[in-house]
Design a protein around this motif. Structure first.
Motif, short mmCIF file in Angstrom:
data_model
loop_
_atom_site.label_atom_id
_atom_site.label_comp_id
_atom_site.label_asym_id
_atom_site.label_seq_id
_atom_site.Cartn_x
_atom_site.Cartn_y
_atom_site.Cartn_z
N VAL A 115 24.86 33.11 47.34
CA VAL A 115 25.94 32.15 47.15
C VAL A 115 26.92 32.71 46.13
N ARG B 178 18.68 30.56 51.79
CA ARG B 178 18.58 31.63 52.76
C ARG B 178 19.64 32.71 52.55
N TYR B 179 20.69 32.39 51.82
CA TYR B 179 21.78 33.34 51.70
C TYR B 179 22.25 33.41 50.25
N ALA C 286 23.16 25.65 59.84
CA ALA C 286 21.90 25.57 59.10
C ALA C 286 22.10 25.67 57.60
N GLU C 287 23.16 26.32 57.16
CA GLU C 287 23.39 26.52 55.73
C GLU C 287 23.98 25.29 55.04
N LEU D 293 21.22 26.72 48.66
CA LEU D 293 21.29 27.41 49.94
C LEU D 293 20.40 28.63 49.84
N LEU E 240 30.71 30.22 55.56
CA LEU E 240 29.68 31.16 55.97
C LEU E 240 30.40 32.36 56.57
N GLY F 237 26.87 35.94 57.11
CA GLY F 237 25.59 35.72 56.46
C GLY F 237 25.65 35.36 55.00
N THR F 238 26.83 35.36 54.39
CA THR F 238 26.97 35.00 52.98
C THR F 238 27.72 33.67 52.88
N VAL F 239 27.18 32.77 52.08
CA VAL F 239 27.83 31.48 51.86
C VAL F 239 28.65 31.56 50.57
N THR G 250 24.23 21.51 53.53
CA THR G 250 23.29 20.58 52.91
C THR G 250 23.00 19.45 53.87
#
Length: 365
Positions: A7, A4-5, A241-242, A2, A277, A280-282, A244
Motif C-alpha cells: 500500500v 495482499r498488496y 477483492a482489494e 489491504l 489497484l 497488483g499494487t494498491v 474493504t
C-alpha cells in the motif's frame, strides 16, 4: 488493511461534505452537512499532489458560455443544453452556432435527467415522475438528426445510464421484475440484458471506460447495506477483492486494475477515500467527494473539496502515474463540484461556489 498488496499513500486531502446526488444503498446522516467545520480532520492536512513532484498544470478549461441555471454537456464538436425546467434538450454544433439545432423534448409530464454525448450521437434520458413506469431513452444520430427510442429490454425507472464508444448500458426490467443492466450496441440497435441483480440485491453507480464496465452492488441489509465495488466480466459482477468489505461507493475499470472509493464513516457518506489497484499494487489517492469518480481519456478524475480557506480541486490519476491537479478554483470561498462528466474526449465540470458558479469544459488525452 489491504494485506495482499503493498500500500502506497499519495498526498492526503481535507474535504468538506458536499451536496451531491447519492445512491440509495445507504443512509445519510443529519450531521453530514456542506461546510460543517467539524468534518475537518486534523490528520488530513493538504499537501502537494505527489511528494517530490512539481505541481502539474491544470487542464485547459474553457467556459461554456451558457446560463448557470442550464445543464450543459460539451464535446469537441457538439453541445447539449438542457433547459432549466428540464423540458427540452437542445443539441447544436460548437463551431457553427448558426446551424440548425436539434431539439429533443421530454415526454409529457417528465423532465430530462441526463444527456450522454460524444461526436456521433446523444442519448437523452427522461425518467418517469415518481419513478413509476419505464424510463424514456432517446438516441439521436448527430449526423442525420434521426432519433430512436430505446425499447427492449424495457428501461427501468431510476438509475443512471452510461456509455462508451458504441455501447450503452442502462437499468432494465428483467424476468419477474428483476433489476437488470442492459447492453445496447448503438450502431446495430441490438440489445440484451447483460447482468441481473439477485434477490434482495441491487446495483448503482455504473461507469464505462476503455477498460470495461464497473459498478456498485449492494444488498438490503439493515441498518446499513453491504456495498461492494465490482467489475463486470462477461455478465458476471466480480468484486474488487482489494476493497474493504461493505464500504465501497463507486468504481471505474482501468487497463491495469480499477479505481474505487470507500466510505469509512457512515455518518459522512459524501466523504470517501479513493484507491487505485495498479498492476497488483494498491495506492490510496486521497479523500474525495463520493459520486464523482469519472473516467475520461486515459485518466480517472474525482472531486476533492478543500479545507476552509483552500480552493476547490478536481484531481486526476492515470495508471502508472501519481495524483495530479486537473482543476483548481481561483478563489478560496466554500464551494463544491456539482457535476463532473465525460463527453467523448472532453471533461465537463460545474462548480458552485461562494466565489461564483462556473461551468467549464476541457479536452483530455
Amino acid at each position: 488493511m489491504l494485506p495482499r498488496y503493498a500500500v502506497r499513500r499519495a498526498a492526503p486531502w481535507i474535504t468538506l461534505p458536499l451536496v451531491l446526488a447519492l445512491g440509495a444503498c445507504t443512509q445519510d446522516a443529519a450531521d453530514d452537512a456542506p461546510g460543517d467545520p467539524t468534518s475537518d480532520s486534523p490528520s488530513d492536512s493538504p499537501e502537494s499532489p505527489a511528494a517530490g513532484s512539481s505541481a502539474p498544470a491544470p487542464l485547459d478549461w474553457r467556459p461554456t458560455g451558457e446560463a448557470a441555471t442550464a445543464t450543459v454537456v460539451v464535446s469537441q464538436e457538439w453541445r447539449a443544453v438542457v433547459s432549466p425546467d428540464g423540458r427540452r434538450a437542445t443539441l447544436r454544433r460548437n463551431v457553427d452556432p448558426g446551424a440548425e439545432e436539434i431539439v429533443v423534448p421530454a415526454p409529457r409530464g417528465r423532465r430530462i435527467s441526463q444527456v450522454l454525448l460524444d461526436e456521433d450521437r446523444a442519448v437523452v434520458v427522461s425518467p418517469p415522475a415518481a419513478e413509476t413506469g419505464p424510463t424514456t431513452g432517446t438516441v439521436v444520430d448527430l449526423g442525420t438528426g434521426d432519433r430512436t427510442r430505446v425499447r427492449r429490454p424495457v428501461p427501468a425507472a431510476g438509475g443512471a445510464w452510461a456509455s462508451y464508444g458504441d455501447e450503452l448500458r442502462y437499468p432494465a426490467i428483467g424476468p419477474r421484475g428483476a433489476y437488470c443492466l442492459a447492453l445496447l450496441d448503438l450502431p446495430s440497435g441490438h440489445a440484451q440484458r447483460d447482468h441481473c441483480a439477485g434477490k434482495g440485491e441491487g446495483f448503482s453507480q455504473v461507469t464505462m471506460s476503455s477498460a470495461g464496465t464497473a459498478m456498485l452492488t449492494f444488498d438490503d441489509r439493515r441498518p446499513t447495506s453491504c456495498r461492494t465495488p465490482v467489475l463486470l466480466v462477461e455478465g458476471r459482477a466480480v468484486p474488487i477483492a482489494e476493497a474493504t468489505p461493505c464500504r465501497g461507493w463507486e468504481a471505474v475499470a482501468t487497463e491495469t486494475g480499477a479505481v474505487w472509493s470507500e466510505v469509512r464513516d457512515e455518518r459522512q457518506v459524501s466523504r470517501g477515500h479513493v484507491l487505485a489497484l495498479d498492476d497488483g499494487t494498491v495506492t490510496e489517492l486521497g479523500a474525495g467527494a463520493t459520486g464523482t469518480l469519472t473516467p475520461c481519456g486515459s485518466s480517472v478524475y474525482f472531486a476533492a473539496a478543500p479545507a476552509r480557506g483552500e480552493p476547490t480541486r478536481v484531481l486526476a490519476w492515470r495508471p502508472g502515474g501519481e495524483v495530479q491537479v486537473a482543476y483548481r478554483s481561483g478563489g478560496t470561498g466554500r464551494g463544491f463540484v456539482s457535476a463532473l462528466e465525460c463527453a467523448g474526449d472532453v471533461l465537463n465540470l460545474t462548480v458552485l461556489s461562494d466565489d461564483g458558479d462556473e461551468q467549464l469544459w476541457a479536452p483530455v488525452e
